[in-house]
Enzyme design. Structure first.
Site, PDB file in Angstrom:
ATOM      1  N   THR A 179      42.153  41.370  47.253  1.00  0.00           N
ATOM      2  CA  THR A 179      42.937  42.160  46.291  1.00  0.00           C
ATOM      3  C   THR A 179      44.389  42.341  46.700  1.00  0.00           C
ATOM      4  OG1 THR A 179      40.931  43.440  45.835  1.00  0.00           O
ATOM      5  CG2 THR A 179      42.988  44.363  45.043  1.00  0.00           C
ATOM      6  N   ARG A 196      28.943  39.990  38.948  1.00  0.00           N
ATOM      7  CA  ARG A 196      29.409  41.036  39.849  1.00  0.00           C
ATOM      8  C   ARG A 196      30.809  41.505  39.472  1.00  0.00           C
ATOM      9  NH1 ARG A 196      33.857  41.479  43.990  1.00  0.00           N
ATOM     10  NH2 ARG A 196      33.094  42.962  45.548  1.00  0.00           N
ATOM     11  N   VAL A 197      31.009  42.814  39.473  1.00  0.00           N
ATOM     12  CA  VAL A 197      32.323  43.424  39.312  1.00  0.00           C
ATOM     13  C   VAL A 197      32.625  44.185  40.599  1.00  0.00           C
ATOM     14  CG1 VAL A 197      33.697  45.120  38.054  1.00  0.00           C
ATOM     15  CG2 VAL A 197      32.130  43.608  36.805  1.00  0.00           C
ATOM     16  N   GLY A 198      33.745  43.881  41.218  1.00  0.00           N
ATOM     17  CA  GLY A 198      34.127  44.568  42.440  1.00  0.00           C
ATOM     18  C   GLY A 198      34.909  45.828  42.155  1.00  0.00           C
ATOM     19  N   ASP A 199      35.613  46.295  43.169  1.00  0.00           N
ATOM     20  CA  ASP A 199      36.348  47.553  43.001  1.00  0.00           C
ATOM     21  C   ASP A 199      37.705  47.339  42.336  1.00  0.00           C
ATOM     22  OD1 ASP A 199      37.543  46.316  45.264  1.00  0.00           O
ATOM     23  OD2 ASP A 199      38.358  48.248  45.866  1.00  0.00           O
ATOM     24  N   THR A 211      41.993  47.734  49.739  1.00  0.00           N
ATOM     25  CA  THR A 211      41.583  46.342  49.877  1.00  0.00           C
ATOM     26  C   THR A 211      40.443  46.268  50.872  1.00  0.00           C
ATOM     27  OG1 THR A 211      42.357  44.112  50.448  1.00  0.00           O
ATOM     28  CG2 THR A 211      43.288  45.926  51.699  1.00  0.00           C
ATOM     29  N   GLY A 212      39.580  45.260  50.711  1.00  0.00           N
ATOM     30  CA  GLY A 212      38.472  45.104  51.640  1.00  0.00           C
ATOM     31  C   GLY A 212      37.141  44.958  50.936  1.00  0.00           C
ATOM     32  N   ASP A 213      36.109  45.545  51.519  1.00  0.00           N
ATOM     33  CA  ASP A 213      34.748  45.439  51.002  1.00  0.00           C
ATOM     34  C   ASP A 213      34.593  46.315  49.768  1.00  0.00           C
ATOM     35  OD1 ASP A 213      32.043  45.422  50.489  1.00  0.00           O
ATOM     36  OD2 ASP A 213      31.428  46.106  52.476  1.00  0.00           O
ATOM     37  N   GLY A 214      34.878  45.728  48.617  1.00  0.00           N
ATOM     38  CA  GLY A 214      34.892  46.502  47.379  1.00  0.00           C
ATOM     39  C   GLY A 214      33.550  47.065  46.984  1.00  0.00           C
TER      40      GLY A 214
END
EC number: 3.4.19.5
Length: 359
Positions: free
Chosen positions: A224, A252-255, A275-278
């Site tokens: 991101t 899948r939808v991330g953050d 940013t990172g593991d959404g």
């Protein structure tokens, strides 16, 4: 005739002065604004946003220009078209924009066939009463509002990445507690399986031994760009754009398009980007937490560290970061599991500066 005391005279004179015009108000505030803050050393994206806001664009307009530049450059392969294929080899786009003045949000998720994620999100905010559009509907809306499409969002690089992954028996992937009918599925539940957590594991199934390696989030898989801009009037906006996690499960939808998780802004307080593991972050809404902590009096550094600590108390192997900026332009970051960098430009800087945050 009685003489007025000095204080009364000064107050009288102030009342007789005309109010500041908008232009004059801009000059009063221009010593510390505008400000652009972005996750990672995405220098050209910050420069694009700075050019826009320094020339008088609003915070929202500058965020759109900055994130759009990152999409066009395909920053690190994790923003814009041509990167992060899902299990089917397809690239999809998630994006969000939020106006800290009106608290309006526009977002798109799992958008196919349209490369301009941040512009599509902005169109959702401008031309609908919705906050988030997803999938085929998001694509159709964006195209109907004038964005180019439909188009193939894959690239030679993303196709090769997907082909190599298929040859590696579709490992690593985001599946858990399942067994495949063949190396790459279809998958079915393995009711006796234990949740995979942080380490490689092998277990038996009909096809023999399956080695599970949890997906890694690292410096070149952080997914991101998240950007905050304060314009010359002191108004703040935030935006994000991403093509999601590599080899994600389709759907899948991330953050990235989730307000409060990847980004959040309130004109009265400040803004935040993440940013990172959404998949983990969206359970905690870290950017909403950062802004609320600053509202309660925390400095940006304290608020950022507090938001990250709320995640790591539950998930010790979490990898991610947040960057916070208050309404005065002060900024700070916090991270866990990696060394994080974020970029800033303000009137005191000749060019973008990159700040490094250690875990």
């Amino acid at each position: 005739m009685a003489r007025s005391d000095p204080l009364t005279l000064v107050c009288t004179l102030l009342l007789l002065l005309p109010p500041l015009t908008v232009a004059e108000a801009e000059l009063v505030r221009s010593d510390k604004f505008p400000v652009v803050v972005s996750t990672w050393p995405f220098l050209e994206a910050v420069r694009a946003a700075w050019r826009a806001v320094d020339n008088g664009s609003s915070a929202v307009e500058a965020v759109v220009e900055g994130c759009s530049a990152c999409e066009e450059l395909r920053c690190d392969g994790t923003v814009g078209p041509g990167g992060s294929p899902n299990e089917n080899g397809e690239t999809m786009i998630d994006a969000l924009v939020m106006d800290g003045v009106t608290m309006e949000v526009g977002a798109v998720a799992a958008m196919r066939y349209v490369k301009d994620g941040i512009r599509a999100a902005n169109l959702v905010m401008k031309y609908s009463q919705h906050t988030l559009l997803a999938g085929e509907g998001a694509s159709a809306f964006a195209i109907s509002m004038g964005l180019p499409g439909p188009m193939n969002l894959s690239s030679p690089e993303s196709v090769k990445k997907w082909s190599d992954w298929k040859e590696n028996r579709c490992q690593p992937n985001f599946r858990k507690n399942v067994v495949p009918d063949n190396d790459c599925g279809p998958y079915k539940p393995n009711n006796g399986a234990m949740t995979v957590s942080g380490e490689k594991r092998t277990e038996s199934c009909e096809m023999g031994k399956i080695e599970y390696r949890p997906p890694l989030v690292g410096p070149h898989n952080h997914d991101t760009i998240s950007m905050a801009v304060i314009d010359k009037m002191g108004h703040i906006a935030v935006g994000t754009s991403t093509n999601g996690a590599t080899f994600k499960i389709p759907g899948r939808v991330g953050d990235g398009p989730i307000v409060g998780s990847s980004a959040y802004a309130d004109d009265e307080v400040g803004g935040c980007g993440a940013t990172g593991d959404g998949d983990t972050m969206m359970r905690f809404l870290p950017c909403y937490q950062v802004v609320e902590s600053m509202r309660q009096g925390m400095k940006p550094e304290e608020a950022a560290k507090d938001a990250i600590s709320r995640i790591t108390r539950k998930f010790t192997d979490f990898v991610g970061a947040v960057v916070a900026v208050d309404k005065n332009g002060s900024h700070a970051g916090a991270c866990h599991g990696w060394t994080f960098q974020y970029s800033v430009q303000n009137p005191d800087m000749d060019d973008v500066q990159v700040f490094t945050v250690l875990p």
